[in-house]
Motif scaffolding. Structure first.
Motif: not given
Ligand code: CMP
Length: 139
Positions: A6-17
């Motif tokens: 299981f993996s999560i791409i975290k808010p810092d990464a979604t924020k930077r697209n």
């Protein structure tokens, strides 16, 4: 053996697209995304998901951060997927992460460290169940 993690791409990464850049690293390591959704985690989800860390000093900040923006939760499949994902992520603290790993290249701090990955196959099974039904896993 073929395994799931299981993996999560975290808010810092979604924020930077940079979700695509992260997924490119995962796929490049031989992992296959068999389920994926972009969600805004609720406080209840964050506290439940990170329940093992409840007594840690960073727990409240961690839950604040994980609910600060969208995340992408994913199930990855492949040979030794748990270990392979941990290898491609690098150490929790980007300062300790090996060159070329996701966290070395993208993470901002130990908290805003771009990705989460299960630490063992048993944990992976629990974490997958937390966010996905069996029907949502399409290998
Ligand atoms: P993760 O794999 O998502 O699991 C728990 C998270 O807590 C971890 O990644 C870090 O991003 C975060 N965290 C914040 N501070 C610390 C800390 N001091 N030690 C370990 N993890 C921390």
């Amino acid at each position: 053996a073929t395994e799931r993690t299981f993996s999560i791409i975290k808010p810092d990464a979604t924020k930077r697209n940079i979700t695509g850049k992260v997924i490119d690293r995962l796929e490049g390591a031989g992992l296959r995304v068999i389920a994926s959704k972009r969600i805004q985690m609720t406080r209840e989800q964050a506290e439940g998901f990170y329940g093992v860390h409840r007594e840690r000093p960073f727990f409240a900040d961690l839950c604040d951060f994980m609910t600060s923006g969208p995340v992408v939760v994913q199930v990855l499949e492949g040979e030794n997927a748990v270990a392979k994902n941990r290898e491609v992520m690098g150490a929790t603290n980007p300062a300790d992460a090996a060159p070329g790993t996701i966290r070395a290249d993208f993470a901002e701090s130990i908290e805003a460290n771009s990705v989460h990955g299960s630490d063992a196959p048993e944990t992976a099974a629990e974490e997958i169940k937390f966010f996905f039904t069996e029907q949502e896993l399409v290998g």
